[in-house]
Write a protein that holds these residues in place. Structure first.
Motif: not given
Length: 296
Positions: A92-101
């Motif tokens: 699982f990858s949260s949308k916050e983590k996706e934005w950081e990437n």
């Protein structure tokens, strides 16, 4: 076969190598050149195969979760994903983590946008046991509830799989062709050696020697030629790969998914393979070459 007879055949094979010095040198040279080509090509092809496998294993399906899905809905989706037999792992990858990437990729100028309103989706990263099944699994995932989209690169991945399949098949054909070429060259070189001793074979046949009694010294001779001819290719391949491996490892990023095969045990495996190939093609060349001279 008695030990005494084996000893006799071994002594005869050594005597033949000494008596036919120039022919021995020619045979060993033929083995050396062909095995060197085989060794270099094997190292290249086996590393290319590893690169292809690494690329395949890096393929993943990114399942974007519907923005309206609650935590319970996400859990339901994850359970349904785990029920798919060919799925190996789910992360699982949260949308916050996706934005950081995304910010790491596009630059810090994007960070202000994300602080106000993050438009990205929560994501399940799905790995498949057999990467070639990725297109089929992606289609099944898209049918599940709470799935906004399932992306894996579509045409690029499918084209990649086609290219990798073709390169592996071409590589296999080239290796087999090179081995047959080596066998042909060695067989003809050894045939010249045996031709110079055809009268000796005829005399042995006339006094009652069996075919295998005549054949064994030549068979051992072919094996020695294969072993002697494999020394230089083994040393050259091992030394060359040692420096090539050090050169590549220093320049490849630590976490990069593509990397060459480690020096050990790869080089030892290739060395053993070259030795076995040298023995086999040397014995095969002698066996085939002496056969025609046994018909007296």
């Amino acid at each position: 076969m008695k030990a005494k007879t084996i000893g006799r055949h071994l002594r005869e094979s050594f005597k033949s190598l000494r008596r036919n010095g120039w022919m021995t040198f020619a045979s060993v040279s033929a083995v050396t050149v062909t095995l060197l080509l085989v060794g270099v090509f094997l190292v290249i092809m086996m590393n290319m195969n590893k690169f292809a496998t690494d690329i395949e294993n890096d393929v993943e399906i990114r399942v974007h979760i519907d923005l309206t899905a609650t935590k319970e809905d996400q859990q339901e989706l994850e359970n349904n994903l785990r029920k798919i037999p060919l799925v190996e792992s789910i992360t699982f990858s949260s949308k916050e983590k996706e934005w950081e990437n995304l910010v790491d990729t596009m630059g810090k100028a994007w960070s202000a946008i994300g602080d106000e309103d993050n438009p990205l989706h929560n994501v399940f990263v799905v790995k498949i046991k057999n990467p070639e099944d990725t297109p089929t699994i992606a289609k099944d995932i898209r049918k599940l509830k709470w799935v906004h989209s399932a992306e894996y690169g579509e045409k690029k991945v499918e084209n990649l799989f086609s290219v990798l399949k073709i390169s592996r098949n071409v590589g296999l054909v080239l290796v087999i062709g090179l081995l047959f070429t080596a066998m042909f060259l060695i067989s003809n070189t050894i045939k010249i050696t045996i031709f110079a001793r055809r009268r000796e074979i005829e005399i042995m046949k006339l006094v009652g020697a069996t075919n295998w009694f005549i054949r064994w010294p030549f068979l051992f001779e072919g094996i020695w030629l294969g072993i002697l001819g494999s020394f230089i290719p083994i040393a050259a391949v091992a030394t060359g790969y040692y420096y090539a491996y050090d050169f590549l490892v220093i320049r490849i990023p630590e976490n990069y998914f593509l990397s060459p095969l480690e020096f050990s045990p790869f080089v030892y495996q290739v060395s053993l393979l070259l030795l076995l190939v040298g023995v086999l093609i040397g014995a095969w060349g002698s066996f085939i070459s002496v056969r025609r001279f046994l018909k007296v």
